[in-house]
Write a protein that holds these residues in place. Sequence first.
Motif, PDB file in Angstrom:
ATOM      1  N   PRO A  26       0.933  -1.187   0.105  1.00 23.59           N
ATOM      2  CA  PRO A  26      -0.046  -0.026   0.032  1.00 23.59           C
ATOM      3  C   PRO A  26       0.828   1.276   0.134  1.00 23.59           C
ATOM      4  O   PRO A  26       2.011   1.298   0.612  1.00 23.59           O
ATOM      5  CB  PRO A  26      -0.783  -0.048   1.299  1.00 23.59           C
ATOM      6  CG  PRO A  26      -0.758  -1.444   1.735  1.00 23.59           C
ATOM      7  CD  PRO A  26       0.567  -2.086   1.080  1.00 23.59           C
ATOM      8  N   ALA A  27       0.365   2.441  -0.699  1.00 24.01           N
ATOM      9  CA  ALA A  27       1.085   3.632  -0.785  1.00 24.01           C
ATOM     10  C   ALA A  27       0.698   4.336   0.462  1.00 24.01           C
ATOM     11  O   ALA A  27      -0.388   4.131   0.959  1.00 24.01           O
ATOM     12  CB  ALA A  27       0.655   4.434  -2.045  1.00 24.01           C
ATOM     13  N   PRO A  28       1.788   5.156   1.009  1.00 23.68           N
ATOM     14  CA  PRO A  28       1.312   5.949   1.987  1.00 23.68           C
ATOM     15  C   PRO A  28       0.269   6.992   1.757  1.00 23.68           C
ATOM     16  O   PRO A  28       0.075   7.323   0.585  1.00 23.68           O
ATOM     17  CB  PRO A  28       2.431   6.687   2.501  1.00 23.68           C
ATOM     18  CG  PRO A  28       3.293   6.909   1.140  1.00 23.68           C
ATOM     19  CD  PRO A  28       2.695   5.498   0.424  1.00 23.68           C
ATOM     20  N   GLU A  29      -0.761   7.279   2.708  1.00 20.66           N
ATOM     21  CA  GLU A  29      -1.690   8.207   2.535  1.00 20.66           C
ATOM     22  C   GLU A  29      -1.127   9.666   2.412  1.00 20.66           C
ATOM     23  O   GLU A  29      -0.829  10.062   3.126  1.00 20.66           O
ATOM     24  CB  GLU A  29      -2.990   8.124   3.702  1.00 20.66           C
ATOM     25  CG  GLU A  29      -4.015   8.885   3.384  1.00 20.66           C
ATOM     26  CD  GLU A  29      -5.153   8.899   4.437  1.00 20.66           C
ATOM     27  OE1 GLU A  29      -5.920   9.781   4.561  1.00 20.66           O
ATOM     28  OE2 GLU A  29      -5.047   7.810   5.208  1.00 20.66           O
ATOM     29  N   ASP A  31      -1.439  13.792   1.948  1.00 25.94           N
ATOM     30  CA  ASP A  31      -2.437  14.983   2.719  1.00 25.94           C
ATOM     31  C   ASP A  31      -3.567  15.525   1.715  1.00 25.94           C
ATOM     32  O   ASP A  31      -4.287  15.692   1.946  1.00 25.94           O
ATOM     33  CB  ASP A  31      -1.167  16.071   3.172  1.00 25.94           C
ATOM     34  CG  ASP A  31      -0.496  15.482   4.308  1.00 25.94           C
ATOM     35  OD1 ASP A  31      -0.911  14.796   5.286  1.00 25.94           O
ATOM     36  OD2 ASP A  31       0.599  16.155   4.387  1.00 25.94           O
ATOM     37  N   GLY A  32      -2.692  15.465   0.448  1.00 20.42           N
ATOM     38  CA  GLY A  32      -3.654  16.111  -0.767  1.00 20.42           C
ATOM     39  C   GLY A  32      -3.865  14.997  -1.615  1.00 20.42           C
ATOM     40  O   GLY A  32      -3.970  13.812  -1.381  1.00 20.42           O
ATOM     41  N   TYR A  33      -4.735  15.526  -2.681  1.00 24.30           N
ATOM     42  CA  TYR A  33      -5.142  14.603  -3.620  1.00 24.30           C
ATOM     43  C   TYR A  33      -4.210  13.894  -4.558  1.00 24.30           C
ATOM     44  O   TYR A  33      -2.880  14.579  -4.685  1.00 24.30           O
ATOM     45  CB  TYR A  33      -6.252  15.186  -4.582  1.00 24.30           C
ATOM     46  CG  TYR A  33      -7.514  15.538  -3.759  1.00 24.30           C
ATOM     47  CD1 TYR A  33      -8.461  14.888  -3.564  1.00 24.30           C
ATOM     48  CD2 TYR A  33      -7.386  16.970  -3.537  1.00 24.30           C
ATOM     49  CE1 TYR A  33      -9.642  15.254  -2.849  1.00 24.30           C
ATOM     50  CE2 TYR A  33      -8.745  17.607  -2.911  1.00 24.30           C
ATOM     51  CZ  TYR A  33      -9.788  16.649  -2.558  1.00 24.30           C
ATOM     52  OH  TYR A  33     -10.874  17.010  -1.767  1.00 24.30           O
ATOM     53  N   ARG A  34      -4.305  12.780  -5.278  1.00 24.98           N
ATOM     54  CA  ARG A  34      -3.381  12.135  -5.978  1.00 24.98           C
ATOM     55  C   ARG A  34      -3.615  12.991  -7.363  1.00 24.98           C
ATOM     56  O   ARG A  34      -4.837  13.006  -7.763  1.00 24.98           O
ATOM     57  CB  ARG A  34      -3.560  10.680  -6.114  1.00 24.98           C
ATOM     58  CG  ARG A  34      -2.840   9.926  -7.125  1.00 24.98           C
ATOM     59  CD  ARG A  34      -1.467   9.927  -6.757  1.00 24.98           C
ATOM     60  NE  ARG A  34      -0.789   8.765  -7.583  1.00 24.98           N
ATOM     61  CZ  ARG A  34      -0.003   7.784  -7.179  1.00 24.98           C
ATOM     62  NH1 ARG A  34       0.272   7.521  -5.888  1.00 24.98           N
ATOM     63  NH2 ARG A  34       0.621   7.051  -8.082  1.00 24.98           N
ATOM     64  N   MET A  35      -2.497  13.407  -7.895  1.00 34.28           N
ATOM     65  CA  MET A  35      -2.756  14.143  -9.012  1.00 34.28           C
ATOM     66  C   MET A  35      -2.350  13.665 -10.506  1.00 34.28           C
ATOM     67  O   MET A  35      -2.532  14.079 -11.463  1.00 34.28           O
ATOM     68  CB  MET A  35      -1.883  15.450  -8.906  1.00 34.28           C
ATOM     69  CG  MET A  35      -2.285  16.283  -7.822  1.00 34.28           C
ATOM     70  SD  MET A  35      -4.108  16.925  -7.753  1.00 34.28           S
ATOM     71  CE  MET A  35      -3.752  18.612  -8.544  1.00 34.28           C
ATOM     72  N   GLU A  36      -1.823  12.165 -10.430  1.00 37.02           N
ATOM     73  CA  GLU A  36      -1.282  11.483 -11.400  1.00 37.02           C
ATOM     74  C   GLU A  36      -1.085  10.053 -11.109  1.00 37.02           C
ATOM     75  O   GLU A  36      -1.322   9.678 -10.163  1.00 37.02           O
ATOM     76  CB  GLU A  36       0.043  12.223 -12.177  1.00 37.02           C
ATOM     77  CG  GLU A  36       1.073  11.949 -11.200  1.00 37.02           C
ATOM     78  CD  GLU A  36       2.264  12.858 -11.622  1.00 37.02           C
ATOM     79  OE1 GLU A  36       2.262  13.678 -12.629  1.00 37.02           O
ATOM     80  OE2 GLU A  36       3.403  12.786 -10.928  1.00 37.02           O
ATOM     81  N   VAL A  42      -2.746   2.019  -3.897  1.00 39.21           N
ATOM     82  CA  VAL A  42      -3.198   2.823  -3.033  1.00 39.21           C
ATOM     83  C   VAL A  42      -3.139   2.951  -1.723  1.00 39.21           C
ATOM     84  O   VAL A  42      -2.625   1.712  -1.250  1.00 39.21           O
ATOM     85  CB  VAL A  42      -4.810   2.827  -3.277  1.00 39.21           C
ATOM     86  CG1 VAL A  42      -5.351   3.125  -4.758  1.00 39.21           C
ATOM     87  CG2 VAL A  42      -5.493   1.540  -3.227  1.00 39.21           C
ATOM     88  N   PRO A  43      -3.220   3.583  -0.861  1.00 42.90           N
ATOM     89  CA  PRO A  43      -2.930   3.542   0.766  1.00 42.90           C
ATOM     90  C   PRO A  43      -3.921   2.432   1.412  1.00 42.90           C
ATOM     91  O   PRO A  43      -5.047   2.275   0.516  1.00 42.90           O
ATOM     92  CB  PRO A  43      -3.554   4.823   1.147  1.00 42.90           C
ATOM     93  CG  PRO A  43      -3.551   5.826   0.127  1.00 42.90           C
ATOM     94  CD  PRO A  43      -4.030   4.979  -1.159  1.00 42.90           C
ATOM     95  N   ALA A  44      -3.864   2.118   2.564  1.00 46.05           N
ATOM     96  CA  ALA A  44      -5.069   1.174   3.321  1.00 46.05           C
ATOM     97  C   ALA A  44      -5.776   1.875   3.796  1.00 46.05           C
ATOM     98  O   ALA A  44      -6.625   1.342   4.520  1.00 46.05           O
ATOM     99  CB  ALA A  44      -3.958   0.335   4.151  1.00 46.05           C
ATOM    100  N   THR A  45      -5.555   3.305   3.892  1.00 47.74           N
ATOM    101  CA  THR A  45      -6.355   4.256   4.637  1.00 47.74           C
ATOM    102  C   THR A  45      -6.809   5.203   3.987  1.00 47.74           C
ATOM    103  O   THR A  45      -6.224   5.735   2.882  1.00 47.74           O
ATOM    104  CB  THR A  45      -5.778   4.693   6.170  1.00 47.74           C
ATOM    105  OG1 THR A  45      -4.425   5.269   5.606  1.00 47.74           O
ATOM    106  CG2 THR A  45      -5.244   3.483   6.837  1.00 47.74           C
ATOM    107  N   LEU A  46      -7.967   5.997   4.716  1.00 51.81           N
ATOM    108  CA  LEU A  46      -8.276   7.522   4.226  1.00 51.81           C
ATOM    109  C   LEU A  46      -9.140   8.127   5.406  1.00 51.81           C
ATOM    110  O   LEU A  46      -9.990   7.765   5.894  1.00 51.81           O
ATOM    111  CB  LEU A  46      -9.410   7.242   3.159  1.00 51.81           C
ATOM    112  CG  LEU A  46     -10.381   8.255   2.552  1.00 51.81           C
ATOM    113  CD1 LEU A  46      -9.113   9.672   2.073  1.00 51.81           C
ATOM    114  CD2 LEU A  46     -11.383   8.003   1.476  1.00 51.81           C
ATOM    115  N   LYS A  47      -8.254   9.271   5.738  1.00 54.30           N
ATOM    116  CA  LYS A  47      -8.838   9.826   6.895  1.00 54.30           C
ATOM    117  C   LYS A  47     -10.160  10.571   6.974  1.00 54.30           C
ATOM    118  O   LYS A  47     -10.578  10.850   5.592  1.00 54.30           O
ATOM    119  CB  LYS A  47      -7.756  11.200   7.195  1.00 54.30           C
ATOM    120  CG  LYS A  47      -6.456  10.655   7.574  1.00 54.30           C
ATOM    121  CD  LYS A  47      -5.577  11.839   7.785  1.00 54.30           C
ATOM    122  CE  LYS A  47      -3.959  11.242   7.904  1.00 54.30           C
ATOM    123  NZ  LYS A  47      -2.982  12.246   7.485  1.00 54.30           N
ATOM    124  N   GLY A  48     -10.944  10.347   7.665  1.00 56.03           N
ATOM    125  CA  GLY A  48     -12.352  10.818   7.593  1.00 56.03           C
ATOM    126  C   GLY A  48     -13.194   9.639   7.022  1.00 56.03           C
ATOM    127  O   GLY A  48     -14.603  10.085   7.155  1.00 56.03           O
TER     128      GLY A  48
END
Length: 184
Positions: A26-29, A31-36, A42-48
């Motif tokens: 998994p990729a690190p989460e 702070d912002g949006y993935r742009m490319e 993908v990360p294993a988490t999504l804050k919120g």
Amino acid sequence: MPAGRWVAAIVSALVLWTGTPVSAAPAPEPDGYRMEDYRAAVPATLKGARVVSTEEAVDLWKNKRALFVDVLPYDPKPKNLPAGTIWKEKIRQGIPGSIWLANVGYGVLNKEMETYFRDGLKSRLGDDRDRLVLFYCQKDCWMSWNAAKRAVEWGYRAVLWYPPGTDGWMAAGQPTQRNVPWGF
């Protein structure tokens, strides 16, 4: 041979043997949006948001407890194609009952796409920001991560993210149906 070369050789051999790349960790989460590079680990988490497994997604779907939102990109037939041009539309097999809000998972949305996204959610949720809403795309697709993150930032309080997307859904033997993008 250095360890890094051994790993690369093993991964290359597996790709050649199986014909498909081995999923990365998994990729690190961010702070912002993935742009490319939207099709990547993908990360294993999504804050919120809460990340759900295939088993949880199936239970939510069978019990009609969440709105399912497909965010796979869509390329409509270009207007004014020259006569005789062959156009083969891609058929989307999505999770039955999903709303397909195409192209809302990019890192940056112009005003028109942001309005389309907000209107699509409102068409099914009204003003209810506490109803479960599950975002998906395909395996290793940042589009659903970005869309779910955006919904969290807009104040939706029951956001679910399903990283395996339709790939995981179909691998589990679950039904699909042809879907068309909402509002297109």
